[in-house]
Design an enzyme around this catalytic site. Structure first.
Site, short mmCIF file in Angstrom:
data_model
loop_
_atom_site.label_atom_id
_atom_site.label_comp_id
_atom_site.label_asym_id
_atom_site.label_seq_id
_atom_site.Cartn_x
_atom_site.Cartn_y
_atom_site.Cartn_z
N ASN A 10 51.02 -23.53 -23.47
CA ASN A 10 51.22 -22.24 -23.11
C ASN A 10 52.74 -22.29 -23.41
OD1 ASN A 10 51.90 -19.83 -22.17
ND2 ASN A 10 50.90 -20.11 -20.13
N LYS A 12 54.69 -19.63 -22.98
CA LYS A 12 55.18 -18.76 -22.13
C LYS A 12 56.42 -17.92 -22.78
CE LYS A 12 53.89 -21.33 -18.25
NZ LYS A 12 53.88 -21.48 -16.61
N HIS A 102 46.52 -15.42 -16.77
CA HIS A 102 47.47 -16.23 -16.21
C HIS A 102 48.01 -15.85 -14.83
CE1 HIS A 102 50.74 -18.94 -15.90
NE2 HIS A 102 50.16 -19.87 -16.94
N GLU A 104 50.99 -15.81 -13.77
CA GLU A 104 52.39 -15.14 -13.88
C GLU A 104 51.97 -13.52 -14.28
OE1 GLU A 104 54.11 -17.78 -16.69
OE2 GLU A 104 54.01 -19.68 -15.18
N GLU A 174 44.43 -23.36 -12.83
CA GLU A 174 45.69 -23.61 -12.51
C GLU A 174 46.33 -23.42 -11.12
OE1 GLU A 174 47.91 -23.56 -16.68
OE2 GLU A 174 47.91 -21.50 -15.82
N GLY A 180 55.04 -25.14 -12.82
CA GLY A 180 56.42 -25.21 -13.00
C GLY A 180 57.22 -25.80 -11.84
N SER A 221 52.10 -28.53 -13.98
CA SER A 221 53.15 -29.65 -13.90
C SER A 221 52.17 -30.98 -14.56
CB SER A 221 53.52 -30.05 -12.59
OG SER A 221 54.28 -28.87 -12.08
N GLY A 242 52.36 -26.18 -19.62
CA GLY A 242 53.45 -25.16 -19.81
C GLY A 242 54.92 -26.09 -20.42
P1 13P Z 1 53.73 -26.08 -16.02
O1 13P Z 1 53.02 -27.22 -17.08
O2 13P Z 1 55.03 -25.61 -16.68
O3 13P Z 1 53.47 -26.20 -14.80
O4 13P Z 1 53.08 -24.72 -16.42
C1 13P Z 1 51.40 -24.69 -16.34
C2 13P Z 1 51.11 -23.39 -16.91
O5 13P Z 1 51.54 -22.31 -16.14
C3 13P Z 1 50.40 -23.34 -18.21
O6 13P Z 1 49.77 -22.17 -18.36
#
Ligand code: 13P
Length: 259
Positions: A10, A12, A102, A104, A174, A180, A221, A242
């Protein structure tokens, strides 16, 4: 029953078209030039760039096993929905996968369980494979409500989906506190929730094949250092990545870890 692992990136709101193509060119060396899809040669690999980067990445990925997904989809076919993208626009761009729900989107853009369900149904109706995200906040984990939150999100997201349509659904667990932050869930914490989701699928669908075949990815992560332990868990079928998906060497190492 064996489930083909999935490694999905992803991106983002990162990488413009030129940067995306550069990353794809590096990754193609890792996944080879086959057109097998899945799964003799390793995990199903998906990259999910921003909307404007999609066409260039689709073109760059042509002839490889890399699949391309979008990060969101609207439920309407077209209309006055400023800033949204429809399923037919995505398929016309050559996209095969889409992420919905997601955290976010849920946290910052007002996405609800109901809109996640509408977006998921739209993805399936357009023949896309939908990666639907669920996950608890840190406060919910501390309060001991993780499983209740996950159950609510999974039930709502899958409302109106029948067993046959589940072939087009991938679930991504997740935990929001792990996204993150560098704080990855332990293998035990992740496996416990994945097993819970699989048991829930058994309850939701009369056919046991749904629980047995639905891929459940871990996200939060994930990196080459912790992936092997997570991917070894019996109910963890891959990762939604991510930060580490933006670097060719790290994403390639994650692909290798899933082999
Ligand atoms: P990270 O791998 O940066 O923690 O993000 C995970 C994520 O939100 C994937 O959709």
């Amino acid at each position: 029953m064996s489930r083909c692992k999935v490694i999905a990136g992803n991106w983002k709101m990162n990488l413009n078209a030129a940067q995306g193509v550069e990353l794809i060119e590096k990754l193609k060396g890792e996944v080879g030039g086959c057109s097998c899809g899945c799964c003799d040669h390793g995990p199903e690999v998906v990259v999910c760039p921003p909307f404007t980067t999609l066409p260039a990445v689709v073109a760059a990925a042509k002839g490889s096993c890399l699949k391309v997904g979008a990060q969101n989809i609207h439920w309407a076919e077209n209309g006055a929905f400023t800033g949204e993208i429809s399923g037919s626009m995505l398929t016309a761009a050559g996209v095969t996968h889409v992420i919905v729900g997601h955290s976010e989107r849920r946290q910052y853009f007002g996405e609800t369980d109901a809109t996640v369900n509408q977006r998921l149904l739209a993805g399936l109706a357009n023949g896309l494979t939908v990666i639907v995200c669920v996950g608890e906040l840190l406060s919910e984990r501390v309060a001991g409500t993780t499983k209740a939150v996950i159950e609510r999100q999974v039930r709502a997201a899958l409302a109106g989906v029948d067993a046959a349509a589940m072939a087009g659904v991938i679930i991504a667990y997740e935990p929001v506190w792990a996204i993150g932050t560098g704080k990855v869930a332990t293998t035990e914490e992740a496996q416990e929730v994945h097993a819970f989701i699989r048991a829930l699928l058994k309850q939701l669908f009369a056919c046991p094949c749904v629980a047995e075949t639905t891929r459940i990815l871990y996200g939060g992560s994930m990196n080459p250092g912790n992936a092997v332990g997570l991917l070894a868990q019996k109910d963890i079928d891959g990762g939604l990545i991510g930060g580490a998906s933006l670097k060719a060497d790290q994403f390639a190492a994650l692909i290798r870890a899933a082999r």
